[in-house]
Design a protein around this motif. Structure first.
Motif, PDB file in Angstrom:
ATOM      1  N   GLU A 113       0.822  -1.209   0.000  1.00 20.54           N
ATOM      2  CA  GLU A 113       0.000   0.000   0.000  1.00 20.54           C
ATOM      3  C   GLU A 113       0.862   1.266   0.000  1.00 20.54           C
ATOM      4  O   GLU A 113       0.526   2.254  -0.672  1.00 20.54           O
ATOM      5  N   ILE A 114       1.970   1.218   0.736  1.00 17.23           N
ATOM      6  CA  ILE A 114       2.861   2.388   0.829  1.00 17.23           C
ATOM      7  C   ILE A 114       3.448   2.715  -0.544  1.00 17.23           C
ATOM      8  O   ILE A 114       3.432   3.872  -0.987  1.00 17.23           O
ATOM      9  N   TYR A 115       3.965   1.698  -1.230  1.00 13.96           N
ATOM     10  CA  TYR A 115       4.597   1.946  -2.526  1.00 13.96           C
ATOM     11  C   TYR A 115       3.558   2.301  -3.603  1.00 13.96           C
ATOM     12  O   TYR A 115       3.865   3.057  -4.533  1.00 13.96           O
ATOM     13  N   ALA A 116       2.344   1.772  -3.453  1.00  7.55           N
ATOM     14  CA  ALA A 116       1.284   2.150  -4.389  1.00  7.55           C
ATOM     15  C   ALA A 116       0.939   3.630  -4.215  1.00  7.55           C
ATOM     16  O   ALA A 116       0.759   4.365  -5.204  1.00  7.55           O
ATOM     17  N   GLU A 117       0.879   4.094  -2.958  1.00 11.01           N
ATOM     18  CA  GLU A 117       0.602   5.505  -2.697  1.00 11.01           C
ATOM     19  C   GLU A 117       1.755   6.383  -3.162  1.00 11.01           C
ATOM     20  O   GLU A 117       1.552   7.466  -3.716  1.00 11.01           O
ATOM     21  N   LEU A 118       2.976   5.895  -2.962  1.00 12.57           N
ATOM     22  CA  LEU A 118       4.157   6.634  -3.402  1.00 12.57           C
ATOM     23  C   LEU A 118       4.130   6.826  -4.922  1.00 12.57           C
ATOM     24  O   LEU A 118       4.397   7.926  -5.431  1.00 12.57           O
ATOM     25  N   ARG A 125      10.109   9.994   2.255  1.00 13.95           N
ATOM     26  CA  ARG A 125       8.999   9.854   1.307  1.00 13.95           C
ATOM     27  C   ARG A 125       8.144   8.640   1.657  1.00 13.95           C
ATOM     28  O   ARG A 125       6.915   8.672   1.514  1.00 13.95           O
ATOM     29  N   LEU A 126       8.796   7.558   2.108  1.00 15.06           N
ATOM     30  CA  LEU A 126       8.039   6.383   2.534  1.00 15.06           C
ATOM     31  C   LEU A 126       7.182   6.712   3.751  1.00 15.06           C
ATOM     32  O   LEU A 126       6.017   6.289   3.850  1.00 15.06           O
ATOM     33  N   ALA A 127       7.755   7.482   4.689  1.00 10.95           N
ATOM     34  CA  ALA A 127       7.001   7.869   5.885  1.00 10.95           C
ATOM     35  C   ALA A 127       5.815   8.760   5.515  1.00 10.95           C
ATOM     36  O   ALA A 127       4.720   8.623   6.075  1.00 10.95           O
ATOM     37  N   ILE A 128       6.022   9.661   4.559  1.00 12.67           N
ATOM     38  CA  ILE A 128       4.929  10.524   4.103  1.00 12.67           C
ATOM     39  C   ILE A 128       3.831   9.692   3.450  1.00 12.67           C
ATOM     40  O   ILE A 128       2.633   9.881   3.724  1.00 12.67           O
TER      41      ILE A 128
END
Length: 536
Positions: free
Chosen positions: A428-433, A471-474
């Protein structure tokens, strides 16, 4: 003399055999599930039985406590351990007064494992003893341990005091855990310490370091209404504004302070820091001279560090170097680090090499200093010098610090490394990124691969930049918090130039206020701009 050496050797042997053996046994029992607080030596030596039966007279006991006081004052860990072994054999190792001093010694010497093990075995623990251990963790980490001890203290029906609160609030500040900080603020309100100057200053500092400058000011205003002469709260608020780059607010508050209170050297550290973060060169010189002329305050190394940083950021590297040569105190790593960082901003290699030489003398194992000079070489295309510097680091056994960022969501801290794939919500994190990257590119963002100093292809550089830890944290914050809510990200290193640009775009396309707390300062991103004004 030979007898003295023999005695010292004997005591050292006792340390190894008795003290560390007891700690090892205690750790084994703790790992097996037993309670360390209820664990005591199974057998006492004849000397210990004599001590417990009253054979240690008052003057001898006083002598031991005075020796411990000296060890604490001098942070003499080795002699303190030897003395601990002797006291253990005499049956005084868990005497509340003596054990408290021993915990104090271990905490001051950052030997927190030993401090905590001894703390757990002291039968009667008062506020002073709890405060010592909480302070040890609040200063040295792990900060979560300080917060955990605070709640254990409450479970033991002890009431925190005006030492407990500043220590645990400092731990909250270090972790940027604002929700925990707010809860502890509520605890403060339920005690008699809300009006205490140092507790108030700790609250101001906690809110400021958690990115809530408005809350910090609200606490300050309450204190100020009660006592406008309180220097500690003035200093905390001025420093809070300074660390966020709110130079105008800091200097306006300083002018108010001059009418109601008397500034001290800490005040001027905050004022000069505000000038440095705001790029106010003329004002910086003005207050630097005012400090000594009107208030008879001799510049300390902290004041010089602010001025070197200010001059360097403004491109006046020769003036910064001249100021260092004229300093009335010995330059420390802060001064040379400010000069080195300024050289990176302006691509000044020769002066940067000099600064690194000085830093190696002062802190030879700090990889960050080598990395900055390596970056300066890489920016200039001096790849041979980059390779030589990296070889030097390898030969010295120095490894580059790992960059990581963290965010608190629902009272839980989530940490990320660059390119991290270990989080349970990795997909989900990388999809949002990826989604956000598409939006900011449409808005005009172009990756700046100059920030990556590896000799690799541009596509690889772009991938490395876009998966930086902040950026991952954001991205995680965007998918786990309500739309429009503020995000607070903390990073252990300096945010890179490209991420700074990217986060400005992210704040605009997501309609979010994003605060980044890096190792140097705070950046408040909102509607496509940053509070630093791109001066950092």
């Amino acid at each position: 003399m030979a007898s003295l050496k023999k005695t010292s050797s004997s005591v050292a042997s006792l340390v190894r055999f008795t003290f560390f053996s007891s700690l090892s046994a205690l750790e084994i029992q703790s790992s097996n599930g037993s309670n360390p607080s209820s664990t005591y030596p199974h057998k006492s030596s004849p000397k210990a039985r004599k001590a417990q039966n009253g054979f240690i007279n008052g003057s001898t006991y006083s002598c031991y406590t005075n020796l411990l006081k000296s060890c604490v004052a001098q942070k003499a860990l080795g002699p303190g351990k030897q003395l601990h072994a002797r006291l253990y054999l005499l049956g005084l190792g868990f005497d509340p007064s003596i054990a408290t001093r021993l915990v104090h010694l271990y905490c001051d010497c950052n030997s927190l494992r030993h401090a905590h093990l001894l703390f757990d075995r002291i039968p009667k623990r008062n506020n002073f003893l709890w405060n010592i251990l909480i302070r040890g963790y609040a200063w040295n980490g792990p900060y979560k341990a300080a917060i955990a001890l605070y709640y254990q203290m409450l479970e033991h029906a002890l009431v925190p005091d005006n030492y407990t609160f500043p220590f645990v609030l400092k731990a909250c500040s270090a972790l940027s855990v604002i929700e925990l900080g707010r809860k502890i603020h509520e605890h403060v309100k339920n005690t008699a310490w809300e009006k205490d100057a140092f507790v108030g200053a700790a609250l101001i500092d906690m809110y400021a370091k958690c990115g809530c400058v408005g809350d910090a000011r609200a606490v300050f205003d309450v204190i100020h209404e009660r006592d406008g002469r309180d220097v500690v709260s003035w200093n905390a608020m001025i420093s809070g504004y300074a660390m966020h780059g709110y130079a105008a607010e800091a200097l306006n508050l300083f002018e108010e302070m001059r009418e109601q209170s008397f500034p001290d050297y800490i005040t001027f550290v905050g004022v000069l820091s505000a000038c440095s973060h705001g790029g106010l060169l003329n004002e910086g010189w003005k207050f630097f001279e005012l400090m000594e002329r009107d208030y008879n305050i001799e510049p300390t190394v902290q004041h010089y560090t602010c001025m070197v940083d200010l001059l360097g950021h403004c491109g006046q590297l020769d003036e910064a170097w001249n100021l260092i040569k004229q300093m009335k105190v010995v330059p420390d790593s802060g001064v040379w680090g400010a000069l080195l960082n300024s050289c990176k901003i302006h691509g000044e290699m020769e002066l940067a090499e000099l600064a690194l030489e000085k830093l190696i003398e002062l802190e030879p194992d700090d990889a960050g200093n080598y990395v900055i000079l390596s970056n300066i070489y890489a920016q200039a295309g001096k790849w041979g010098k980059v390779a030589n510097l990296r070889n030097s680091m390898t030969n010295r056994g120095i490894k580059k610090s790992v960059a990581y960022s963290w965010i608190e969501v629902k009272n839980q801290v989530h940490s990320f490394l660059t390119g991290d794939t270990s989080h349970p919500m990795y997909d989900e994190i990388y999809a949002e990124l990826k989604r956000v990257e598409g939006l900011i590119k449409e808005a005009g963002y172009v990756p700046d691969t100059v920030s990556v100093f590896h000799d690799v292809e541009d596509d690889e550089k772009t991938h490395m930049i876009c998966s930086h830890s902040e950026r991952l944290a954001i991205a995680f914050g965007l998918i786990t918090t309500p739309p429009g809510s503020r995000l607070l990200i903390t990073k252990n290193l300096r945010v890179c130039e490209d991420c700074h640009v990217a986060i400005k775009f992210i704040s605009k396309v997501t309609d979010r206020e994003i605060t980044i707390r890096d190792v140097n300062r705070y950046h408040h991103f909102k509607s496509g701009s940053c509070s630093c004004g791109d001066y950092w």
